[in-house]
Each structure stands twice: as structure tokens, then as C-alpha cells.
Design an enzyme around this catalytic site. Structure first.
Site, PDB file in Angstrom:
ATOM      1  N   ASP A  83     -14.728  28.668 103.764  1.00  7.12           N
ATOM      2  CA  ASP A  83     -13.971  28.565 102.512  1.00  7.12           C
ATOM      3  C   ASP A  83     -12.517  28.156 102.797  1.00  7.12           C
ATOM      4  O   ASP A  83     -11.870  28.702 103.692  1.00  7.12           O
ATOM      5  CB  ASP A  83     -14.022  29.977 101.890  1.00  7.12           C
ATOM      6  N   GLU A 135     -11.975  19.448  96.967  1.00  6.52           N
ATOM      7  CA  GLU A 135     -11.252  20.117  95.867  1.00  6.52           C
ATOM      8  C   GLU A 135     -10.270  19.142  95.231  1.00  6.52           C
ATOM      9  O   GLU A 135      -9.448  18.548  95.915  1.00  6.52           O
ATOM     10  CB  GLU A 135     -10.523  21.358  96.405  1.00  6.52           C
ATOM     11  N   GLY A 214     -12.819  33.547  91.001  1.00  5.12           N
ATOM     12  CA  GLY A 214     -13.713  34.170  90.009  1.00  5.12           C
ATOM     13  C   GLY A 214     -13.334  35.588  89.610  1.00  5.12           C
ATOM     14  O   GLY A 214     -13.693  36.038  88.523  1.00  5.12           O
TER      15      GLY A 214
HETATM   16  O1  G3H Z   1     -12.036  31.026  97.717  1.00  4.52           O
HETATM   17  C1  G3H Z   1     -12.109  32.198  97.323  1.00  4.52           C
HETATM   18  C2  G3H Z   1     -12.063  32.514  95.907  1.00  4.52           C
HETATM   19  O2  G3H Z   1     -11.651  31.461  95.148  1.00  4.52           O
HETATM   20  C3  G3H Z   1     -11.762  33.906  95.535  1.00  4.52           C
HETATM   21  O3  G3H Z   1     -10.967  34.089  94.391  1.00  4.52           O
HETATM   22  O4  G3H Z   1      -9.965  36.270  94.948  1.00  4.52           O
HETATM   23  O5  G3H Z   1      -9.880  35.377  92.628  1.00  4.52           O
HETATM   24  O6  G3H Z   1     -12.023  36.160  93.590  1.00  4.52           O
HETATM   25  P1  G3H Z   1     -10.702  35.557  93.867  1.00  4.52           P
HETATM   26 ZN    ZN Z   2     -10.722  29.810  96.456  1.00  6.27          ZN
END
Ligand code: G3H
Ligand code: ZN
Length: 293
Positions: A83, A135, A214
Site C-alpha cells: 500500500d 492513484e 475508509g
Molecule cells: O491506505 C490506507 C488507507 O487508505 C487507510 O485509510 O486510515 O482512513 O482507514 P484509513
Molecule cells: Zn490510503
């Protein structure tokens, strides 16, 4: 069972639900995520960030995910994803370490540079059959709230539907992270999704769309986003909150207890419970037919 991310996304696309991509940092969070997937019969993506690689080291944490997927996951499909890779070398390392999917995040660079960096990652990853997430548009953390308060026009950093097709055809990415109003971090009531923007993006492309940030997004908005083509939802902060709150409670209660398992066990269970609830919300719960596998 460890699978390629494309297997998981194929079914999600067909049956129109979203897969949670949950960030792990250690054995406990990995166990929690995979146990949740088993409990509610959901496919799942387990992901790590550059910070986690610094903390736990790439090969050890990758092996933790693999071994938990195999020995705890059983027949449940688990995909391993990198990620927010900020550079080509970081992405290359994860391709070499056996990830089936990597995210190259050049979203803060100008459009042409984003295309160049992303294309480099794609041409390397595709040689090994690894999928790449690109992205377009930037997803901020709490600095996004400051920008909004300062009156900055959000369309300056949200994904521009008019540029999406060119971005995809120039880079050959496999999944696309979109910026439609979420923030990294949990800001309940303050993360409003631009759903009409999402509909325009969906109409322009036919690839799995990824919702970052999220945590903190209202359930009704999550459901609407899934209806409009979101197929992966990234969750990190909500898991950290569940873990830490439980840990604090245990430490307050058990001040003279030095058995780590007494603290880590309930914290792991709290994360599992959170993940299970999210899997139900995303529509991925119950999608694995255990007896057919
Ligand atoms: O890449 C990781 C996410 O976008 C996590 O986002 O910390 O708001 O759940 P969050
Ligand atoms: Zn993220």
C-alpha cells in the site's frame, strides 16, 4: 489460502461488492484480519505500508501474512498487497518479495510525472504477473481538513474524471485509487463523498476502483460508493483505534500483570470484531462458499 488479487476482484466485480484491504503491522493484526475473514466467510486483502516495512521488515512481515493465510485462512482467499509505495525501488522490492499487487503512489506529482513513475512500476510488475494500483488525485490526512477550512477548492486534489481514461491508457494500471472526498484517518461526519464524481469516473473506465481512507466514512456513503463501482476499500485507522482502546482498557485494569497475552489477546479480538462488521457492510461477508472449495 494465499491467492492473486485478481481472483478476489473477479468475483467482487461480478457480484458487485467490495473487498476490504486491511492494513497489518504485526502477527496480531494479521491474525485478527484473517480470523475475521474466516468467521464471516469473506475474501480479504491484507496490506502493508512502507512504515510497516521499516517497523517489521519486509520479508518477516510478508512471511507472517503468507503463513497466517495458509494455516489460519484455510480455504478463504487472502491476497497480499503493498500500500502507498512512494518510489519505484520500494515497489520493486515488494514485487520481488512475492506480493500479487502493489500500489505506486505518485499522486502528489504533476500529471505527466505521475504517469512516468506509474508506468515504470507497471512495466516491472507486469513482467512477474503482479498487478499495479495507480492513484489519480490525492488523498490527504487531517491536513485535508485544514485545506478545506482554509477554503481551498477540493477539486484541486480530487480525481478529475476527464483525465482518468488518459491516465489508464498511458500507464496500463490494473486498479485505480480515486480521491472523492475521503481522508486518511477517522473523521466521522466530516468525510463526505462526491458520489457524482465517482459515477463519472466509473462511467469512464472499467477497472476496479479503490477507496482509500475508509475509516470514518458513514455506512450509507460506503454502500452508495460500492453501487457506483468501488471494489476495494482501504481500512487502517479504525483497526488501530480498536486495538489501542482495548489495550488501554486492559492495562488500566491489570496493572500488576506482565503476561503480554493478557493484553494482546483482547486487543486482537477487538480488531477481529471491527473487521467482521466492515466485511458485512462491504457485502463481502458470506461470499466464500466453503463447502465448494
Ligand atoms: O491506505 C490506507 C488507507 O487508505 C487507510 O485509510 O486510515 O482512513 O482507514 P484509513
Ligand atoms: Zn490510503
Amino acid at each position: 489460502m494465499l491467492v492473486h488479487i485478481k481472483e478476489i476482484l473477479r468475483d467482487a466485480g461480478r457480484r458487485k461488492y467490495a473487498i476490504g484491504a486491511f492494513n497489518t503491522v504485526n502477527l496480531e493484526t494479521t491474525l485478527a484480519i484473517v480470523r475475521a475473514a474466516v468467521a464471516v466467510r469473506s475474501p480479504v486483502i491484507v496490506q502493508i505500508s512502507e512504515k510497516t516495512i521499516k517497523y517489521a521488515e519486509l520479508k518477516p512481515i510478508a512471511d507472517v501474512i503468507r503463513t497466517v493465510a495458509r494455516h489460519v485462512g484455510g480455504v478463504i482467499p487472502v491476497a497480499m498487497h503493498f500500500d502507498h509505495g512512494r518510489s519505484f525501488p520500494a515497489v520493486r522490492e515488494c514485487v520481488d518479495a512475492g506480493f500479487s499487487s502493489v500500489h505506486i503512489d505518485a499522486s502528489e506529482s504533476p500529471f505527466e510525472e505521475n504517469i512516468a513513475v506509474t508506468s515504470q512500476a507497471v512495466s516491472y510488475a507486469h513482467r512477474f504477473g503482479v498487478w499495479v494500483q495507480g492513484e489519480l488525485g490525492t488523498i490527504f490526512g487531517k491536513e485535508g481538513l485544514t485545506k478545506l477550512r482554509a477554503g481551498q477548492d477540493p477539486s484541486a486534489y480530487l480525481t478529475d474524471p476527464a483525465r482518468v481514461r488518459e491516465y489508464i491508457t498511458s500507464t496500463h494500471i490494473d486498479t485505480l485509487a480515486v480521491s472523492i472526498g475521503t481522508l486518511h484517518g477517522s473523521f466521522r461526519g466530516r468525510e463526505r463523498l462526491d458520489l457524482s464524481r465517482l459515477s463519472k469516473i466509473s462511467a469512464a473506465v472499467s477497472m476496479p476502483l479503490v477507496l482509500h481512507g475508509g475509516s470514518g466514512v458513514a455506512p450509507a456513503e460506503i454502500r452508495s460508493a460500492i453501487r457506483r463501482g468501488i471494489r476495494i476499500i482501504n481500512i487502517d485507522t479504525d483497526l488501530r483505534i480498536a486495538f489501542t482502546k482495548s489495550l488501554r482498557r486492559s492495562l488500566r485494569k491489570l496493572q500488576t500483570n506482565y503476561d503480554l497475552r493478557t493484553y494482546l489477546g483482547p486487543a486482537t479480538a477487538a480488531v477481529q470484531e471491527k473487521v467482521e462488521r466492515l466485511m458485512v457492510l462491504f457485502g463481502s461477508a458470506g461470499k466464500v462458499n466453503v463447502s465448494a472449495r
